[in-house]
Design a protein around this motif. Sequence first.
Motif, PDB file in Angstrom:
ATOM      1  N   ALA A 229      14.873  35.323  96.766  1.00 38.03           N
ATOM      2  CA  ALA A 229      16.455  35.408  97.025  1.00 38.03           C
ATOM      3  C   ALA A 229      16.601  37.197  97.222  1.00 38.03           C
ATOM      4  N   GLU A 230      16.211  37.716  96.368  1.00 41.60           N
ATOM      5  CA  GLU A 230      16.286  39.339  96.336  1.00 41.60           C
ATOM      6  C   GLU A 230      15.728  40.080  97.436  1.00 41.60           C
ATOM      7  N   LEU A 231      14.596  39.457  97.826  1.00 41.80           N
ATOM      8  CA  LEU A 231      13.587  40.099  99.004  1.00 41.80           C
ATOM      9  C   LEU A 231      14.643  39.798 100.162  1.00 41.80           C
ATOM     10  N   ARG A 232      15.195  38.658 100.264  1.00 41.91           N
ATOM     11  CA  ARG A 232      15.739  38.099 101.657  1.00 41.91           C
ATOM     12  C   ARG A 232      17.237  39.008 101.794  1.00 41.91           C
ATOM     13  N   LYS A 233      17.811  39.425 100.681  1.00 40.03           N
ATOM     14  CA  LYS A 233      18.715  40.399 100.585  1.00 40.03           C
ATOM     15  C   LYS A 233      18.561  41.847 101.231  1.00 40.03           C
ATOM     16  N   ILE A 234      17.435  42.191 101.078  1.00 44.13           N
ATOM     17  CA  ILE A 234      16.835  43.519 101.461  1.00 44.13           C
ATOM     18  C   ILE A 234      16.523  43.589 103.032  1.00 44.13           C
ATOM     19  N   ILE A 235      15.684  42.592 103.381  1.00 40.32           N
ATOM     20  CA  ILE A 235      15.224  42.599 104.862  1.00 40.32           C
ATOM     21  C   ILE A 235      16.364  42.375 105.586  1.00 40.32           C
ATOM     22  N   PRO A 236      16.467  42.915 106.612  1.00 44.85           N
ATOM     23  CA  PRO A 236      17.602  43.108 107.734  1.00 44.85           C
ATOM     24  C   PRO A 236      17.404  41.765 108.455  1.00 44.85           C
ATOM     25  N   THR A 237      18.309  40.675 108.564  1.00 44.17           N
ATOM     26  CA  THR A 237      18.304  39.602 109.291  1.00 44.17           C
ATOM     27  C   THR A 237      19.668  39.165 109.698  1.00 44.17           C
ATOM     28  N   LEU A 238      19.708  38.118 110.712  1.00 43.17           N
ATOM     29  CA  LEU A 238      21.204  37.656 110.892  1.00 43.17           C
ATOM     30  C   LEU A 238      21.705  36.867 109.694  1.00 43.17           C
ATOM     31  N   PRO A 239      22.845  36.678 109.480  1.00 40.31           N
ATOM     32  CA  PRO A 239      23.444  36.011 108.431  1.00 40.31           C
ATOM     33  C   PRO A 239      23.150  34.670 108.548  1.00 40.31           C
ATOM     34  N   SER A 240      22.845  33.977 109.782  1.00 37.22           N
ATOM     35  CA  SER A 240      22.686  32.764 109.882  1.00 37.22           C
ATOM     36  C   SER A 240      21.260  32.149 109.635  1.00 37.22           C
ATOM     37  N   ASP A 241      20.374  33.266 109.760  1.00 36.61           N
ATOM     38  CA  ASP A 241      18.938  33.008 109.342  1.00 36.61           C
ATOM     39  C   ASP A 241      18.421  32.630 107.843  1.00 36.61           C
ATOM     40  N   LYS A 242      18.077  31.315 107.774  1.00 39.16           N
ATOM     41  CA  LYS A 242      17.658  30.957 106.754  1.00 39.16           C
ATOM     42  C   LYS A 242      15.897  31.148 106.721  1.00 39.16           C
ATOM     43  N   LEU A 243      15.280  32.106 106.190  1.00 40.34           N
ATOM     44  CA  LEU A 243      14.013  32.251 106.070  1.00 40.34           C
ATOM     45  C   LEU A 243      13.208  31.565 105.009  1.00 40.34           C
ATOM     46  N   SER A 244      11.868  30.955 105.489  1.00 38.55           N
ATOM     47  CA  SER A 244      11.306  30.315 104.576  1.00 38.55           C
ATOM     48  C   SER A 244      10.462  31.385 103.425  1.00 38.55           C
ATOM     49  N   LYS A 245       9.582  30.947 102.595  1.00 33.11           N
ATOM     50  CA  LYS A 245       8.882  32.000 101.867  1.00 33.11           C
ATOM     51  C   LYS A 245       7.879  32.633 102.639  1.00 33.11           C
ATOM     52  N   ILE A 246       7.200  31.941 103.500  1.00 32.67           N
ATOM     53  CA  ILE A 246       6.348  32.713 104.345  1.00 32.67           C
ATOM     54  C   ILE A 246       6.976  33.423 105.440  1.00 32.67           C
ATOM     55  N   GLN A 247       7.964  32.967 105.826  1.00 27.47           N
ATOM     56  CA  GLN A 247       8.641  33.787 106.815  1.00 27.47           C
ATOM     57  C   GLN A 247       9.278  35.218 106.255  1.00 27.47           C
ATOM     58  N   THR A 248       9.783  34.928 105.115  1.00 30.68           N
ATOM     59  CA  THR A 248      10.451  36.158 104.197  1.00 30.68           C
ATOM     60  C   THR A 248       9.267  37.116 103.995  1.00 30.68           C
ATOM     61  N   LEU A 249       8.099  36.787 103.691  1.00 29.24           N
ATOM     62  CA  LEU A 249       6.875  37.658 103.296  1.00 29.24           C
ATOM     63  C   LEU A 249       6.314  38.334 104.751  1.00 29.24           C
ATOM     64  N   LYS A 250       6.302  37.662 105.681  1.00 28.74           N
ATOM     65  CA  LYS A 250       5.867  38.211 106.980  1.00 28.74           C
ATOM     66  C   LYS A 250       6.789  39.200 107.384  1.00 28.74           C
ATOM     67  N   LEU A 251       8.002  38.756 107.408  1.00 27.38           N
ATOM     68  CA  LEU A 251       9.018  39.788 107.821  1.00 27.38           C
ATOM     69  C   LEU A 251       9.094  40.908 106.977  1.00 27.38           C
ATOM     70  N   ALA A 252       8.962  40.793 105.543  1.00 26.82           N
ATOM     71  CA  ALA A 252       9.146  41.969 104.823  1.00 26.82           C
ATOM     72  C   ALA A 252       7.951  42.918 105.084  1.00 26.82           C
ATOM     73  N   ALA A 253       6.741  42.541 105.265  1.00 21.30           N
ATOM     74  CA  ALA A 253       5.596  43.248 105.634  1.00 21.30           C
ATOM     75  C   ALA A 253       5.869  44.103 106.730  1.00 21.30           C
ATOM     76  N   ARG A 254       6.320  43.329 107.786  1.00 26.44           N
ATOM     77  CA  ARG A 254       6.678  44.279 109.109  1.00 26.44           C
ATOM     78  C   ARG A 254       7.825  45.277 109.001  1.00 26.44           C
ATOM     79  N   TYR A 255       8.923  44.822 108.228  1.00 22.75           N
ATOM     80  CA  TYR A 255      10.010  45.723 107.887  1.00 22.75           C
ATOM     81  C   TYR A 255       9.374  47.032 107.072  1.00 22.75           C
ATOM     82  N   ILE A 256       8.363  46.710 106.170  1.00 25.12           N
ATOM     83  CA  ILE A 256       7.644  47.790 105.441  1.00 25.12           C
ATOM     84  C   ILE A 256       6.991  48.802 106.234  1.00 25.12           C
TER      85      ILE A 256
END
Length: 133
Positions: free
Chosen positions: A88-115
């Motif tokens: 949940a904390e990681l999802r707050k940091i990653i820039p996404t649309l408010p309507s996006d509900k990311l799964s755990k794997i999506q969150t990790l992949k997006l975090a890696a791309r954002y980094i």
Amino acid sequence: MKEESMCPESPEGSLVTSEEEGERLPKKCLRKRCQGGKPAEGHGPPSPQGKRSKRSPVPQSFEEAHTQRVIANVRERQRTQSLNDAFAELRKIIPTLPSDKLSKIQTLKLAARYIDFLYQVLQSDELDSKMAS
């Protein structure tokens, strides 16, 4: 009584007694077999590789077993809740649309791309500052 088993690791698949197996064969061939070639219940390695092999003694009573199970369930719920809070904390940091509900794997992949993106921004800023000076 000696138990005999076929082991692919033994020379030419020869019959080996259970007493001899412990001296010269890898652990995976030490499992006792039941009919059909499948491992017998409770007769395998104590745990898969990479896992803790320490096991507590068998509980003496149903109440002790139940208490241990309840405690293990509490620890697992706490571990799961901690993991969910971290996501949940990681999802707050990653820039996404408010309507996006990311799964755990999506969150990790997006975090890696954002980094990676932030790293590239830093590299380009360093390059720009070197060229300006």
